[in-house]
Design an enzyme around this catalytic site. Structure first.
Site, PDB file in Angstrom:
ATOM      1  N   HIS A   1       0.918  -1.178  -0.005  1.00 26.72           N
ATOM      2  CA  HIS A   1       0.074  -0.045  -0.016  1.00 26.72           C
ATOM      3  C   HIS A   1       0.930   1.149   0.008  1.00 26.72           C
ATOM      4  CE1 HIS A   1      -2.877  -2.808   1.795  1.00 26.72           C
ATOM      5  NE2 HIS A   1      -2.420  -2.816   2.973  1.00 26.72           N
TER       6      HIS A   1
ATOM      7  N   ASP B   1      -5.075  -9.281   0.765  1.00 30.63           N
ATOM      8  CA  ASP B   1      -5.025  -8.480   2.128  1.00 30.63           C
ATOM      9  C   ASP B   1      -5.956  -8.727   3.322  1.00 30.63           C
ATOM     10  OD1 ASP B   1      -4.445  -6.373   4.146  1.00 30.63           O
ATOM     11  OD2 ASP B   1      -4.524  -4.666   2.891  1.00 30.63           O
TER      12      ASP B   1
HETATM   13  C1  NGQ Z   1      -3.145  -5.013   9.203  1.00 36.38           C
HETATM   14  N1  NGQ Z   1      -4.211  -3.866   7.329  1.00 36.38           N
HETATM   15  O1  NGQ Z   1      -1.972  -5.141   9.729  1.00 36.38           O
HETATM   16  O2  NGQ Z   1      -3.810  -5.937   9.040  1.00 36.38           O
HETATM   17  C2  NGQ Z   1      -3.201  -3.713   8.551  1.00 36.38           C
HETATM   18  C3  NGQ Z   1      -4.185  -2.872   9.504  1.00 36.38           C
HETATM   19  C4  NGQ Z   1      -2.577  -1.289  10.677  1.00 36.38           C
HETATM   20  C5  NGQ Z   1      -4.025  -3.069   6.432  1.00 36.38           C
HETATM   21  N2  NGQ Z   1      -3.181  -2.106   6.473  1.00 36.38           N
HETATM   22  C6  NGQ Z   1      -3.165  -2.478  10.786  1.00 36.38           C
HETATM   23  N3  NGQ Z   1      -4.918  -3.136   5.362  1.00 36.38           N
HETATM   24  O3  NGQ Z   1      -2.061  -1.130   9.773  1.00 36.38           O
HETATM   25  O4  NGQ Z   1      -2.126  -0.686  11.808  1.00 36.38           O
HETATM   26 ZN    ZN Z   2      -1.717  -5.813   5.323  1.00 36.04          ZN
END
Ligand code: NGQ
Ligand code: ZN
Length: 414
Positions: free
Chosen positions: A237, A288
């Site tokens: 991302h 994801d």
């Molecule tokens: C994750 N997910 O680690 O699952 C992350 C969210 C974060 C995405 N970034 C949590 N899509 O980035 O702190």
């Molecule tokens: Zn992620």
């Protein structure tokens, strides 16, 4: 780097043969909450409120539950045409933050699920140390994700000892928010050459602002200036980029992992795809948060996001004028360096008898596959010489779904 398998679709008696697709970013456990975070919890719901819901699900995961959920989502990935998956794994410890008797127990649940289903797994144990750029400690809910550097490197080595033709082990730094600078340098210095390194970077405007405030640089800008970013790196991302960052990532050879359905679902923002392609950047896609497990849908929405904001058509074109061919060439080109698996003989068989493919030719197959219809066109999937999907179904689909169903009912009742 080995040459990617031929991208030209091959017409066989029973269908069209095309190469398998690499899934560059997966959090398997989130399959259990797909569709369950779509109710308002706050008038200003955002990525950050979603994350609280996600943490509550993470809290319920046990090794057995993770195994069942991962097997389900890996089987779904194979049915959709993903033959390699990069698992960005951070739910390491017991819910109270204490390690399991074997600190690799949760990781091994993922390895077992991958082996059963036959998907090639690039396991990326995640280093997660702080709750923000300011170095604040992990919150109670984040504690089961955390490691000190020494314990982290022991986990990495223990997993690496298990590498074989179906398993590669790389490193994930959760994000610049979660990994202090000194720890980042220490881990990178300890890695064998060519280890794949993945990191979440610049997904939310809020994290760009925090990074600017505390490090006087944007996240990608900071990373490129402070880490040896090269073709073994995957920036997940890299949504919010300025022009210098676009050029800098492209020059480094790093791969950007884009997850268009999750990025839309979480309200992240839109990646500057056209500028990045113009700079010669390398990219791939990932499922994801598992709200969609379909490379077709990721690629379709990668292109559609650009059409919606530019009000033009056929944006992702390059060596080919075909958008479908350009997209499939993009994911093929990044797969080996992001996953650590050479492009092998993994292949998919598309159903030549499907009405969507009536009269198809090698020239229009990619566009028809990516841009028309909603029914999966895969009849068979072959990984490492093993047929794992037949007539569109994973060979173990029934047993895996039964286990998943029972597990989910248990998780939701808890
Ligand atoms: C994750 N997910 O680690 O699952 C992350 C969210 C974060 C995405 N970034 C949590 N899509 O980035 O702190
Ligand atoms: Zn992620």
């Amino acid at each position: 780097m080995p040459e990617p398998a031929s991208l030209q679709p091959i017409r066989a008696d029973d269908g069209w043969r095309v190469p398998g697709i690499a899934n560059l970013h997966s959090h398997a456990f989130q399959r259990a909450m797909a569709g369950l975070a779509e109710r308002r919890t706050d008038p200003a719901d955002s990525f950050w409120t979603w994350r609280e819901t996600m943490y509550r699900f993470a809290e319920r995961m046990t090794p057995d539950a993770l195994h069942a959920v991962a097997a389900q989502v890996y089987a779904e990935m194979l049915e959709a045409g993903y033959t390699r998956v990069c698992e960005f794994h951070y739910v390491h410890h017991r819910p109270d933050g204490n390690p399991y008797d074997d600190p690799a127990e949760m990781s091994l649940a993922l390895v077992a699920a991958a082996r059963e289903t036959g998907i090639r797994l690039t396991l990326l144990p995640v280093l997660y140390m702080t709750g923000g750029f300011d170095g604040r400690p992990l919150s109670a809910r984040q504690r089961r994700f955390g490691h000190e550097v020494d314990a982290y490197l022991r986990l990495f080595e223990a997993l690496r000892a298990r590498e074989d033709e179906g398993l590669r082990v790389g490193v994930a730094l959760h994000s610049l928010r979660a990994v202090p600078e000194a720890a980042l340098r220490e881990v990178l210095a300890a890695l064998p050459a060519r280890t794949p390194v993945h990191i979440h970077i610049a997904e939310q405007v809020g994290e760009v602002q925090d990074c600017l405030a505390l490090r006087d640089a944007r996240p990608v800008e900071w990373l490129l200036a402070n880490a040896p970013v090269d073709a073994h790196w995957t920036l997940v991302h890299a949504t919010h980029l300025d022009a210098a960052e676009v050029a800098g990532i492209a020059r480094s050879g790093a791969v950007v992992a884009l997850c268009p359905t999750t990025e839309a679902n979480l309200g992240d923002g839109l990646f500057p795809l056209r500028a990045f392609l113009d700079a010669g950047g390398r990219w791939g896609v990932g499922s994801d948060s598992q709200i969609s497990v379909s490379p077709v849908e990721e690629l379709r929405w990668l292109e559609y996001g650009q059409r919606l904001v530019t009000r033009h058509r056929n944006i992702a074109v390059g060596a080919s004028e075909s958008v479908g061919e350009t997209l499939l060439a993009g994911v093929a080109d990044s797969a080996a360096s992001a996953t650590g698996f050479a492009d092998g003989d993994d292949w998919l068989l598309l159903d030549a008898a499907a009405p969507i493919l009536a009269g198809a030719t090698a020239q229009d197959l990619a566009d028809r596959w990516i841009f028309s219809g909603n029914r999966p066109l895969l009849r068979e999937v072959h990984v490492a010489g093993r047929r794992v999907v037949a007539e569109g179904r994973h060979l173990l689909a029934e047993a895996i779904a039964a286990d998943y169903g029972a597990t989910l009912r248990r998780l939701l009742a808890a």
